[in-house]
Design an enzyme around this catalytic site. Structure first.
Site, mmCIF file in Angstrom:
data_model
loop_
_atom_site.group_PDB
_atom_site.id
_atom_site.type_symbol
_atom_site.label_atom_id
_atom_site.label_comp_id
_atom_site.label_asym_id
_atom_site.label_seq_id
_atom_site.Cartn_x
_atom_site.Cartn_y
_atom_site.Cartn_z
ATOM 1 N N ASP A 27 -6.409 1.113 1.472
ATOM 2 C CA ASP A 27 -6.262 1.038 2.920
ATOM 3 C C ASP A 27 -7.548 0.474 3.506
ATOM 4 O O ASP A 27 -8.461 0.062 2.783
ATOM 5 C CB ASP A 27 -5.937 2.412 3.515
ATOM 6 C CG ASP A 27 -7.011 3.462 3.222
ATOM 7 O OD1 ASP A 27 -8.106 3.094 2.725
ATOM 8 O OD2 ASP A 27 -6.770 4.641 3.502
ATOM 9 N N LYS A 54 0.827 -1.203 0.000
ATOM 10 C CA LYS A 54 0.000 0.000 0.000
ATOM 11 C C LYS A 54 0.865 1.257 0.000
ATOM 12 O O LYS A 54 0.619 2.213 -0.753
ATOM 13 C CB LYS A 54 -0.926 0.015 1.217
ATOM 14 C CG LYS A 54 -2.030 1.068 1.123
ATOM 15 C CD LYS A 54 -2.355 1.702 2.454
ATOM 16 C CE LYS A 54 -1.347 2.754 2.844
ATOM 17 N NZ LYS A 54 -1.718 3.513 4.062
#
Length: 214
Positions: A142, A124
């Site tokens: 997320d 991420k």
């Protein structure tokens, strides 16, 4: 709720997000790829607002890999303590700064695999840097985007990897970088994790899962 095809839903959600957030700033304050990388690393299990209060203190001491690598880890840890997980994060910041100096001449690599190989940098974080620092198509997912994609019936919600795969498949690549920010901003304002009334949400009220209304 409307009965629509997945393609119609995707188009409608894209239009709603664009109408609410035609311009989306990058939430984390930074001046270059390195300061963004550090800020994103610090944002794990911490709010963007708190990170933006701490990074000026850190970057006043060291805002580049060379200076950060020379800074004692204990000093880094003390400055970033309010962001949580400071022992792990300070060690990662110090280690990756050393690697950037020794292996990349002080520059942040522009390849996903190289970023993911840095200490403390997961998929991420690497995706955020690729999209926001280098403008490369990426769809950082997320916990917030993961939650909203499930609420809106865009993904199965099994894990963030599956959500990223589903969103990349549904939305055009040229929209990814802006879209992930639009979803984050929309979630904060209209579709929060707690105290959310789907009937009042501009997207859930029309395109949310039926289970939200039970």
């Amino acid at each position: 709720m409307r009965r629509v095809t997945k393609q119609q839903k995707v188009k409608a959600i894209t239009e709603i997000l664009e109408s609410y957030y035609p311009e989306v700033p990058v939430p984390l304050d930074h001046k270059d790829p390195y300061t963004l990388l550090v800020a994103v690393l610090l944002s794990a299990q911490c709010t963007d607002e708190r990170v933006n209060r701490i990074t000026p203190l850190l970057f006043e001491r060291a805002d580049n890999p060379k200076d950060m690598a020379q800074m004692p880890v204990d000093e880094i840890r003390e400055i970033i303590r309010p962001c949580g997980l400071s022992p792990r994060k300070s060690a990662a910041i110090s280690e990756l700064s050393n690697i950037l100096v020794e292996k990349y001449g002080g520059a942040v690599p522009e390849e996903m695999e190289a970023l993911e190989a840095l200490p403390g940098v997961g998929h991420k974080t690497a995706s955020v840097v690729m999209s926001q620092a280098f403008g490369e198509p990426a769809f950082p997912v997320d916990t917030h985007i993961h939650r909203l994609a499930y609420r809106w019936g865009l993904s199965t919600g099994k894990n963030v990897q599956r959500t990223e795969y589903d969103l990349k498949r549904l939305f055009p690549k040229e929209l990814w970088n802006k879209l992930h920010l639009q979803i984050i901003f929309f979630g904060r304002e209209y579709c929060p994790a707690r105290g959310h009334d789907p009937r009042e949400c501009p997207i859930c009220s029309q395109y949310g899962r039926k289970t939200l209304f039970k």
